[in-house]
Design a protein around this motif. Sequence first.
Motif, short mmCIF file in Angstrom:
data_model
loop_
_atom_site.label_atom_id
_atom_site.label_comp_id
_atom_site.label_asym_id
_atom_site.label_seq_id
_atom_site.Cartn_x
_atom_site.Cartn_y
_atom_site.Cartn_z
N GLY A 62 34.50 -42.98 -12.02
CA GLY A 62 34.45 -44.39 -11.67
C GLY A 62 34.67 -45.28 -12.88
N LEU A 63 34.15 -44.87 -14.02
CA LEU A 63 34.35 -45.65 -15.25
C LEU A 63 35.82 -45.71 -15.63
CD1 LEU A 63 32.82 -47.08 -17.58
CD2 LEU A 63 32.83 -44.88 -18.75
N LEU A 100 27.01 -35.94 -10.27
CA LEU A 100 26.76 -37.35 -10.52
C LEU A 100 27.45 -37.84 -11.79
CD1 LEU A 100 23.02 -37.76 -9.52
CD2 LEU A 100 25.04 -38.61 -8.33
N MET A 101 27.40 -37.06 -12.84
CA MET A 101 28.04 -37.45 -14.09
C MET A 101 29.56 -37.46 -13.95
SD MET A 101 25.74 -38.35 -16.06
CE MET A 101 26.63 -38.56 -17.58
N THR A 102 30.11 -36.50 -13.21
CA THR A 102 31.55 -36.48 -12.96
C THR A 102 31.97 -37.72 -12.19
OG1 THR A 102 31.50 -34.05 -12.92
CG2 THR A 102 33.41 -35.13 -11.95
N ALA A 103 31.20 -38.09 -11.17
CA ALA A 103 31.52 -39.29 -10.39
C ALA A 103 31.38 -40.55 -11.25
CB ALA A 103 30.61 -39.38 -9.18
N LEU A 104 30.38 -40.59 -12.11
CA LEU A 104 30.18 -41.74 -12.98
C LEU A 104 31.34 -41.92 -13.95
CD1 LEU A 104 28.08 -43.94 -13.87
CD2 LEU A 104 27.41 -42.30 -15.62
N PHE A 105 31.75 -40.85 -14.60
CA PHE A 105 32.86 -40.94 -15.55
C PHE A 105 34.17 -41.24 -14.82
CE2 PHE A 105 30.36 -38.27 -18.66
CZ PHE A 105 30.14 -39.33 -19.51
#
Length: 49
Positions: A31-32, A24-29
């Motif tokens: 996407g950012l 989830l954190m990898t996808a969030l960063f």
Amino acid sequence: MEFLSELWRFMRARKKFWLLPILLMTALFGGLIVLTKGSAVAPFIYTLF
């Protein structure tokens, strides 16, 4: 979507729920970075990494 369902089945079967926050954190960063690529905020985002 098939990849996500297969990944979820793998995590459920092997009890690898600790992978979920990492993904989830990898996808969030990711996407950012994609969303701020051409904006004026980009230089400030890249200093985080």
